[in-house]
Design an enzyme around this catalytic site. Structure first.
Site, PDB file in Angstrom:
ATOM      1  N   HIS A 494       0.817  -1.219   0.000  1.00 46.61           N
ATOM      2  CA  HIS A 494       0.000   0.000   0.000  1.00 46.61           C
ATOM      3  C   HIS A 494       0.848   1.266   0.000  1.00 46.61           C
ATOM      4  O   HIS A 494       0.690   2.153   0.829  1.00 46.61           O
ATOM      5  CB  HIS A 494      -0.953   0.025   1.205  1.00 46.61           C
ATOM      6  CG  HIS A 494      -1.862  -1.153   1.299  1.00 46.61           C
ATOM      7  ND1 HIS A 494      -2.862  -1.246   2.231  1.00 46.61           N
ATOM      8  CD2 HIS A 494      -1.924  -2.304   0.583  1.00 46.61           C
ATOM      9  CE1 HIS A 494      -3.491  -2.394   2.090  1.00 46.61           C
ATOM     10  NE2 HIS A 494      -2.931  -3.046   1.092  1.00 46.61           N
ATOM     11  N   ARG A 561      -7.524   3.723  -0.160  1.00 47.25           N
ATOM     12  CA  ARG A 561      -6.761   2.589   0.373  1.00 47.25           C
ATOM     13  C   ARG A 561      -5.395   2.490  -0.300  1.00 47.25           C
ATOM     14  O   ARG A 561      -4.365   2.601   0.333  1.00 47.25           O
ATOM     15  CB  ARG A 561      -7.538   1.285   0.185  1.00 47.25           C
ATOM     16  CG  ARG A 561      -6.797   0.043   0.671  1.00 47.25           C
ATOM     17  CD  ARG A 561      -7.619  -1.207   0.391  1.00 47.25           C
ATOM     18  NE  ARG A 561      -6.929  -2.424   0.796  1.00 47.25           N
ATOM     19  CZ  ARG A 561      -6.117  -3.121   0.004  1.00 47.25           C
ATOM     20  NH1 ARG A 561      -5.897  -2.727  -1.247  1.00 47.25           N
ATOM     21  NH2 ARG A 561      -5.530  -4.223   0.447  1.00 47.25           N
ATOM     22  N   GLY A 580      -8.771  -2.460  -4.032  1.00 47.84           N
ATOM     23  CA  GLY A 580      -9.594  -2.755  -2.878  1.00 47.84           C
ATOM     24  C   GLY A 580      -8.938  -3.775  -1.969  1.00 47.84           C
ATOM     25  O   GLY A 580      -7.876  -4.326  -2.269  1.00 47.84           O
ATOM     26  N   GLU A 586     -11.759  -0.127  -7.592  1.00 51.29           N
ATOM     27  CA  GLU A 586     -12.552   1.048  -7.933  1.00 51.29           C
ATOM     28  C   GLU A 586     -11.936   1.873  -9.068  1.00 51.29           C
ATOM     29  O   GLU A 586     -10.713   1.956  -9.196  1.00 51.29           O
ATOM     30  CB  GLU A 586     -12.666   1.980  -6.717  1.00 51.29           C
ATOM     31  CG  GLU A 586     -13.225   1.357  -5.477  1.00 51.29           C
ATOM     32  CD  GLU A 586     -13.170   2.293  -4.277  1.00 51.29           C
ATOM     33  OE1 GLU A 586     -13.296   1.798  -3.143  1.00 51.29           O
ATOM     34  OE2 GLU A 586     -12.981   3.513  -4.467  1.00 51.29           O
TER      35      GLU A 586
END
Length: 877
Positions: A494, A561, A580, A586
Site C-alpha cells: 500500500h 486505500r 480494494g 474502484e
C-alpha cells in the site's frame, strides 16, 4: 418500545485486539459501570459522580446527527434536554462531532439506558474507520442510566464518531458522549515480527508461527497478509495461527505485520512462499452457460458468459478459444478478442478451470462477424514489442518521442526509444525496496523540461516514501536528487506511487495507506490520499484543506486505500484507480476535497453513506487497477491481478462510463502501466515477476505498443503534410534556405483526421535536437470544423482566414507573428509538428504577449490527445 433479543456477551479481549482497541481491563474493551445511577426527575440533571477532569468534554446526543432515530424526553434521568431513541432497525445511528484539542488516545464514555433484557450492540467508527463493536447491556429500566467506555485514537480537530445499530433491535437510548484525553499520540510503531515460518501446508490451510514484535506500549494485534490483503487477524498475545481459507494448487507469499493500540503498523516480517498441494478433487466445473457476443468493431469481438460452478467453491479462470486456439484467459465473465480482420466471421467457445486443473467441457459456440473498416472506436490492438525490462513501473515521454521508464526493483531510470533501443541512465540515489510493493515507482517529466530538465520520481527510502527531483539534460541523469516531499509512511504494501502533472501544472501523487487504514481519514497524514503540490514541493494555496496547515495542506482527496492510476479527461476532470481490500476495486472520478470512504467503505460495500461512490467497481480477483490513461475520453486501465487491460468511454455528460471491455486477457500477465505515446499509440508494461519483490536479474517483463486501427488514436486522429512524409526532409522552401533569412518562412500545408470530441486544435512546431524542445511556432484556437491548414499562412497574431485562430513564433517584430521555419545551421536536424486536440474552443490565459513556453504549457493543459508529424532539415541561412 419493542422487546429486544437476549444479550450477547461483552466483547472479549481477543476480538478487541483484532480491532485495534486498547482494552481498559484485561478482558473487556468496553467496560460497563457497576450499579445504577441515582435518578432525577424528567428533564433534570442526573448526578454523575466525581467532578470531571478539565479535559473532559460532553456531547449531548440530542445535538448530534441522528439517522433513523428520534429525540425524546419521556424517561427521567437524562442530561441536557433529552436523549436519542434509536429506531429498531439495523443501520440506525448517532454521529457526534468530537472536537479533540489534542491528538492521541481518548476514552469515549457513552451514557445510556436499556430497559430490555437484551444487549443492543453498535458498531463504533471514527472518521469512517472501524473501531469495533460496543455492547450496551440491559440497565434494568429505561430510567436507569449507566455508562460504557471505548478507547480510541483521535486526531486534533473534529472527529466524526458514529455509533450504528448492528441488529434489527436498534441501539439503546443514548444520552450523551463524554470525551476524555488519556495520552499523547504514540508515534512509535512496533518492531517487525521475525522468524515467520509456515508448516502443515494442506490444500486449503496452513499454520504460521512467528517471533513476537515489541512495542513501547504494547502490541494489540497481528495481521497475516497475502499481497496486501488480510487473510487473518489475531490478538497481540498470539504468535501462531492457522489460515483455513486457502486455495488448492496456488502459490502464496505470506508476511505478518504487528499493530499497537495507536494503530501504528510495523514493517512486515520476513516473507514465506509456498504452493498449496492439489486436493483430491477430480470433478470438473460446470460448463459456462450462454456464451454470447455483446459487441463488435472492425478489429474486435466482445464476449460474455454465465458463471460456472465447482464443488471446490472456486473457479480459477476461464479460457476462451477461437476454434482450437486459446486466445484469452481471464477470471472475469467477459473479454474482448482483438487483432481481428474486418468483415470476417469468427467462432468462439469458453471452458472453465478449477484450482486443481480440472477443465469443463466447452460452452455453446458463438459466431460473430466483425464490422467493416472505419469507426474503430477506442479498442486498440497489438502493434509490436518495444523492449524487455525489469518491472517497468512508470513511463513518461520526452518532447522528442523517447521515453523514460522506471524499474522498480533495480531502482534504475531507462531511456527507451520508439524503436526499442534501451539505455540505462542511472540509479535513483537512496531508493530501496520493501520486498513487496515499494521501490522506484512513479515518474513525471516536468512540463517545462526544455528549460529546467527536471524529472520527478516517487520512491521508497530507508525511512519513508518520498518524491524527489533529478535532472536529465538529454544525455546525462544527475547522480543526486533533491527532496520535494518526504515523510510519506511506507510499508511492504500500500505505497501508492503514481505521480503526474495535471493540466494546471501541479504535481499530483497517489499515496497508499501504508497498511494503516486510519491514515486514510486522517488529514494530518499524507497516506491514503491523492496529494497536490507545486513543482518546488510547496502546497498550493487553493488546495481544499490548505488553511488547516501541516500535511493537510497537500491533500486533494482522501479516504483512499491504495490508489495508483491518474489521468485527466477532456473536461479537465481527474480520474483515479484504486486497489480494494477483499471485495471491490474502484475507478473514481476525483472531487476536490472529496472523501472516498476507506476504510468504512470499500467500493460500494460497507458503511458508504456520505462518501463519494466509485464510477465503476470490479471484484478484486478480476482487476487490480494500476496505471490509467485517457485518450479522447476513452479510459484505459492496466489490470495487475486480472492480467488484462480495461477500456471504457466516458459518457457525454462526463459523469460516468459506459460498457467496460476487457482486452488482452492473460496475454502478457500482470499489467502495471498504460501511457499514450506522442505518435498516437499506447505503451503497456507487464510486470510478471512483481509478486515477491521481483527478480531483478531476470528481464522477463515487456513493454508493448498498442495501435488504434484506422488512425493514430480513436477516431483516426493523425497529422500529415502533402509536402513531406513523416520523418522525411522538410523542403527548403519552408525553411530559412528558401530566402536565406531566418524567420518569416511560408508554412507547409498540414492536414489531419478528426479527434473524437475535439472543440478545437493547436499545432506546435519545435526543434527537438539532442532531446531538446526549442519552440519555433504555434497556432491555436483552430476551429473544430477545420481539418487542414493551407501552405503559406499570412502574418499576424490573428491568423488571416482561419476562423479566429491565433499564432506566435520565436523572434521579435514580424518574426513573432508568422511561421518561423527550420534554420539549424548544421547537419541533418530533427523537428516535430505536434497536433493537439483541445477540450475548449479558445485556449484560456493567452495573449499576444505570452511567451512560447507559456503558449505550449497552456495548449498542453487544454489538450485531450496529441499526435506528431516529424521532419528533418539541414537548411542554413
Amino acid at each position: 418500545m419493542a422487546p429486544r433479543p437476549p444479550w450477547r456477551a461483552v466483547l472479549a479481549g481477543t476480538a478487541v485486539a483484532a480491532l485495534g482497541l486498547t482494552a481498559l481491563t484485561p478482558v473487556n474493551a468496553f467496560a460497563v459501570t457497576s450499579g445504577a445511577e441515582p435518578q432525577t426527575p424528567a428533564g433534570g440533571q442526573a448526578p454523575l459522580g466525581p467532578p470531571k477532569a478539565a479535559a473532559d468534554t460532553d456531547y449531548e446526543s440530542e445535538n448530534a446527527t441522528v439517522v433513523q432515530g428520534v429525540v425524546e424526553s419521556n424517561h427521567a434521568g437524562y442530561s441536557g434536554t433529552g436523549f436519542v431513541n434509536f429506531d429498531n432497525v439495523t443501520g440506525s445511528y448517532v454521529e457526534y462531532s468530537v472536537n479533540a484539542a489534542q491528538a492521541g488516545t481518548h476514552t469515549l464514555t457513552f451514557r445510556y439506558a436499556n430497559g430490555t433484557a437484551d444487549n443492543r450492540p453498535v458498531k463504533l467508527t471514527v472518521d469512517g474507520g472501524d473501531k469495533g463493536t460496543v455492547d450496551f447491556p440491559a440497565t434494568g429500566a429505561w430510567t436507569t442510566w449507566k455508562t460504557v467506555t471505548a478507547t480510541v485514537q483521535l486526531t486534533a480537530g473534529v472527529n466524526k464518531v458514529r455509533t450504528t445499530a448492528t441488529t434489527a433491535n436498534g441501539g439503546p437510548n443514548a444520552d450523551k458522549l463524554t470525551d476524555t484525553f488519556t495520552a499523547p499520540v504514540d508515534p512509535e510503531p512496533p518492531t517487525p515480527p521475525t522468524n515467520l515460518k509456515a508448516s502443515n501446508i494442506l490444500a486449503t490451510a496452513a499454520t504460521f508461527t512467528w517471533t513476537a514484535a515489541t512495542d513501547n506500549v504494547g502490541v494489540v494485534r497481528y495481521e497475516i497478509n497475502r499481497g496486501g490483503n488480510v487473510l487473518k487477524t489475531v490478538d497481540g498475545n498470539t504468535t501462531s495461527a492457522t489460515v483455513d481459507n486457502l486455495t488448492p494448487n496456488t502459490a502464496y507469499d505470506i508476511s505478518v505485520g504487528a499493530y499497537d493500540a495507536a494503530g501504528n503498523p510495523s514493517q512486515q516480517s520476513n516473507v514465506v512462499t509456498f504452493t498449496t498441494p492439489p486436493s483430491n478433487d477430480t470433478t470438473p466445473p460446470s460448463v459456462p452457460g450462454n456464451l454470447r457476443s455483446t459487441g463488435v468493431t472492425a478489429n474486435s469481438v466482445s464476449l460474455a458468459w454465465n458463471a460456472s460452478t465447482d464443488d471446490s467453491g472456486t473457479i480459477s479462470g476461464y479460457d476462451v478459444y477461437q476454434g482450437s486456439t486459446k486466445v484469452a484467459t481471464t477470471t472475469s465473465l467477459s473479454t474482448t478478442i482483438t487483432d481481428l480482420d474486418p468483415n470476417t466471421s469468427y467462432t468462439f467457445t469458453v471452458k472453465a478451470r478449477d484450482p486443481d486443473g480440472n477443465t469443463s467441457a466447452a460452452s455453446n459456440a458463438v459466431t460473430a462477424k466483425t464490422s467493416a473498416p472505419g469507426g474503430a472506436g477506442g479498442i486498440p490492438e497489438y502493434d509490436k514489442d518495444i523492449a524487455k525490462v525489469d518491472l517497468g513501473w512508470a513511463v513518461d515521454f520526452l518532447p522528442n518521442g523517447n521515453a523514460l521508464v522506471t524499474e522498480r526493483d533495480r531502482f534504475e531510470v531507462l531511456l527507451v526509444t520508439p524503436s526499442g533501443q534501451k539505455t540505462t541512465l542511472g540509479k535513483v540515489p537512496g531508493a530501496v525496496g520493501t520486498n513487496g510493493e515499494g521501490g522506484l515507482l512513479g515518474l513525471a517529466i516536468s512540463p517545462n523540461w526544455a528549460s529546467d530538465h527536471a524529472i520527478y520520481l516517487y520512491h521508497t527510502a530507508s525511512g519513508d516514501n518520498r518524491i524527489v527531483k533529478m535532472t536529465y539534460d538529454g544525455s546525462t541523469l544527475s547522480s543526486t536528487s533533491t527532496p520535494v516531499l518526504t515523510g510519506i509512511a511506507k510499508n511492504r504494501y500500500h505505497n501508492g506511487g503514481r505521480i503526474k502533472f495535471g493540466p494546471d501544472g501541479k504535481l499530483y501523487a497517489t499515496v497508499g495507506d501504508a497498511k494503516n487504514s486510519d491514515n486514510a481519514q486522517n488529514k494530518s497524514s499524507l497516506n491514503g490520499k491523492i496529494l497536490r503540490l507545486n513543482p518546488d514541493g510547496s502546497a498550493p494555496s487553493d488546495n481544499p484543506f490548505y488553511a488547516t496547515g501541516g500535511n493537510a495542506r497537500y491533500v486533494w482527496s482522501y479516504g483512499h486505500r491504495n490508489p495508483q492510476g491518474l489521468a485527466w479527461d477532456s473536461r479537465g476532470q481527474l480520474w483515479a484507480a484504486e486497489f480494494g481490500e477483499s471485495s471491490q476495486d474502484e475507478l473514481n472520478l476525483i472531487q476536490k476535497g472529496g472523501n472516498f470512504g476507506w476504510p468504512s467503505c470499500e467500493g460500494t460495500q460497507g458503511s458508504c453513506s456520505g462518501y463519494i461512490a466509485p464510477k465503476k467497481t470490479w471484484p478484486t480477483s478480476q482487476a487490480g487497477p494500476s496505471g490509467v490513461e485517457i485518450v479522447n475520453d476513452w479510459i484505459y486501465i492496466a489490470g495487475v491481478t486480472g492480467e488484462q487491460l480495461f477500456a471504457t468511454q466516458i459518457n457525454a455528460a462526463g459523469t460516468g462510463v459506459g460498457t467496460v471491455s476487457t482486452l488482452f486477457s492473460g496475454r502478457w500477465g500482470r499489467l502495471r502501466s498504460v501511457t499514450k505515446t506522442p505518435d498516437g499509440g499506447l505503451w503497456l508494461t507487464s510486470t510478471n515477476n512483481d509478486k515477491n519483490g521481483g527478480t531483478p536479474s531476470v528481464l522477463d517483463n515487456v513493454i508493448v505498443r498498442l495501435k488504434f486501427p484506422g488512425g493514430s488514436t480513436p477516431g483516426g486522429f493523425k497529422l500529415t503534410s502533402s509536402a513531406f512524409a513523416d520523418n522525411a526532409t522538410i523542403p527548403d522552401k519552408y525553411t530559412c534556405a528558401g530566402d536565406g533569412t531566418a524567420g518569416q518562412d511560408p508554412s507547409p500545408p498540414l492536414a489531419w483526421g478528426a479527434a473524437d470530441g475535439a472543440k478545437g486544435y493547436a499545432i506546435v512546431f519545435a526543434d527537438v535536437a539532442n532531446s531538446g524542445n526549442k519552440l519555433h511556432w504555434a497556432i491555436w484556437d483552430v476551429p473544430a470544423a477545420t481539418k487542414s491548414l493551407p501552405e503559406g499562412l499570412g502574418a499576424g497574431y490573428t491568423v488571416p482566414n482561419q476562423g479566429g485562430a491565433k499564432q506566435k513564433a520565436m523572434g521579435s517584430g514580424a518574426n513573432a507573428q508568422k511561421f518561423f521555419g527550420p534554420c539549424p545551421g548544421g547537419s541533418s536536424h530533427p523537428y516535430t509538428f505536434t497536433l493537439y486536440a483541445l477540450n475548449t474552443a479558445t485556449v484560456p490565459g493567452l495573449t499576444s504577449s505570452s511567451t512560447m513556453a507559456q503558449i505550449e504549457t497552456a495548449i498542453k493543459g487544454a489538450s485531450t490527445a496529441n499526435v506528431v508529424l516529424r521532419g528533418k532539415s539541414s537548411a542554413a541561412a
